[in-house]
Design an enzyme around this catalytic site. Structure first.
Site, PDB file in Angstrom:
ATOM      1  CG  HIS A   1    -100.416 -32.537 -57.535  1.00  9.40           C
ATOM      2  ND1 HIS A   1    -100.263 -32.742 -56.383  1.00  9.40           N
ATOM      3  CD2 HIS A   1    -101.172 -33.477 -58.046  1.00  9.40           C
ATOM      4  CE1 HIS A   1    -101.202 -33.678 -55.843  1.00  9.40           C
ATOM      5  NE2 HIS A   1    -101.671 -34.210 -56.664  1.00  9.40           N
TER       6      HIS A   1
ATOM      7  CG  ASP B   1     -94.790 -33.859 -59.624  1.00 10.86           C
ATOM      8  OD1 ASP B   1     -94.836 -35.284 -59.819  1.00 10.86           O
ATOM      9  OD2 ASP B   1     -95.624 -33.205 -59.256  1.00 10.86           O
TER      10      ASP B   1
ATOM     11  CD  GLN C   1    -100.652 -38.374 -63.632  1.00 12.84           C
ATOM     12  OE1 GLN C   1    -101.387 -39.457 -64.229  1.00 12.84           O
ATOM     13  NE2 GLN C   1    -100.862 -38.007 -62.433  1.00 12.84           N
TER      14      GLN C   1
ATOM     15  CE  LYS D   1    -100.879 -40.064 -58.919  1.00 14.43           C
ATOM     16  NZ  LYS D   1    -100.694 -38.409 -58.643  1.00 14.43           N
TER      17      LYS D   1
ATOM     18  CB  CYS E   1    -104.255 -32.171 -56.387  1.00  8.96           C
ATOM     19  SG  CYS E   1    -105.225 -33.118 -55.025  1.00  8.96           S
TER      20      CYS E   1
END
Ligand SMILES: *Cc1c(COP(=O)(O)O)cnc(C)c1O
Length: 408
Positions: free
Chosen positions: A125, A202, A205, A228, A366
């Site tokens: 991302h 990261d 998600q 999220k 993104c």
């Protein structure tokens, strides 16, 4: 059977899903961008402002003590959710983007020098690319890219071949928002550590879709976003190992992050407050705590299992559509389906689907380098959450068929 019943009940906890869009019941399939909120999260936010609002860590009066207790209680919930060793390792931030910028401008800026290298994957991302580019321009470091294959998978052997004593950080997404790929972050951490580099994951998600165990992964930094994972916007978490946080300089200065201030010298507060300058997003943290209660009541293994089954159903259903190509076919994949249809622009497709009450995203998500890899300007993305079901997928499929007829 019990699980199916269970998930129908879960859907009923999301009031927003009861509304119509353009005359059709809303089918929400843009969970990769943000998730909807269950009643218990909405209630926690309302209760906070109705009965509990006060600034934290300051007042000696009851209300402030209760707000502080709730805020710190949410931190403990996060600690358990990701299996961190201590709440000192749980820093509240605005979201994943801020968490990664914090690591770049505090840890990396302090520890990296010209000629050092950072490795990111091709499927990152923008939030896990741009902070490192800013740092590259500040420090003269190198940013190297671990490429993926046409299924959307990285190769551990290739990472092994890329790392060297110059590598100081490997930064990778746990789950790709554009492709759904789940990366082998534990093995990647081992490779990073084998050359003395740190590992940042990261988790923006992944956090809504699978159990997260930072101790098992062994990573040094883990970032996630509340919105999220069925929590509010404007709250997220940076997990970092305590020893690293201890040595890192503050990211921002102001209230709450200090122990004492004179004009000559400021002493910083203890962890994690050293990294929480200013009045924090108290209601957001409490709402995130409620979202964690929501998810743990279901169980993350159950969430993953349910979505896996729904993904298989969706993949099979979409694959039957003539001219439709799924972008991202990793073996280990979460509930994201990106696709293109020959001769149809993704934006036109998504606009027509909105007319049918179906919320999907058409964009580069993104992750423009992912689009460049597959040589497409954009994809349509359907991303799943705990409230989706086979009926949603069936409506998605017929809306695609209808839109195709109109556009081709
Ligand atoms: C959404 C997302 C981000 C950015 O999260 P914010 O909440 O916008 O800060 C970063 N990485 C991935 C993989 C994402 O899906």
């Amino acid at each position: 059977m019990a699980a199916t019943q269970n998930f129908a009940d879960i859907r009923a906890q999301f009031p927003i899903l009861n509304q119509q869009e353009n005359g059709h019941p809303l089918v929400y399939l843009d969970n990769g961008a943000t998730s909807q909120k269950p009643q218990m999260v909405i209630d926690a936010l309302a209760r906070y402002y109705r009965q509990e609002n006060a600034n934290v860590h300051r007042g000696v009066y009851g209300l402030s003590e209760r707000a502080t207790e709730k805020y710190e209680g949410a931190r403990e919930k996060v600690r358990q959710f990701i299996n961190a060793a201590s709440t000192k390792e749980v820093v509240f931030v605005r979201g994943t983007t801020e968490a990664i910028n914090l690591v770049a401008q505090s840890w990396a800026r302090e520890n990296l020098k010209e000629g050092d290298e950072i490795i990111v994957t091709e499927m990152e991302h923008h939030s896990n690319i741009v902070p490192w580019q800013l740092l590259r321009d500040q420090l003269g470091i190198r940013l190297n890219v671990l490429r993926m294959n046409n299924q959307g998978e990285i190769c551990l052997g290739a990472l092994q071949g890329m790392v060297s004593e110059k590598t100081k950080l490997v930064a990778a997404t746990h789950m790709s928002n554009a492709l759904g790929t789940i990366n082998p972050v534990k093995e990647m951490t081992e490779i990073a550590h084998s050359v003395g580099a740190k590992m940042l994951v990261d988790g923006a998600q992944a956090c809504a879709h699978m159990a997260i165990d930072v101790a098992d992964i062994g990573c040094d930094f883990y970032a996630l976003s509340g919105h999220k994972m069925y929590g509010p916007t404007g709250i997220g978490v940076l997990y970092a190992k305590e020893t690293l946080l201890e040595a890192m300089p503050p990211y921002q200065g102001g209230g709450d992050m200090i122990y004492s201030v004179t004009f000559e010298k400021t002493e910083y507060n203890v962890l994690p407050y050293k990294f929480e300058a200013g009045t924090p997003n108290i209601s957001g943290a409490i709402g995130l705590g409620a979202a964690i209660d929501f998810l743990t009541a279901i169980g993350m293994e159950q969430v993953a299992g349910f979505e896996h089954e729904l993904l298989a159903y969706a993949t099979e259903s979409l694959s039957r559509i003539d001219g439709l190509q799924i972008i991202g076919q990793a073996k280990n994949k979460g509930g994201v389906i990106s696709f293109i249809i020959e001769g149809v622009h993704p934006h036109d497709m998504a606009t027509l689907m909105d007319q049918d009450g179906i919320a999907v995203r058409a964009s580069h998500h993104c992750a423009m380098p992912v689009m460049q890899h597959f040589n497409v300007p954009a994809t349509v993305r359907a991303s799943l959450g705990v409230y989706n079901n086979k009926a949603d997928i069936d409506r998605l499929v017929s809306a695609i068929e209808e839109a195709k007829d109109m556009l081709l």
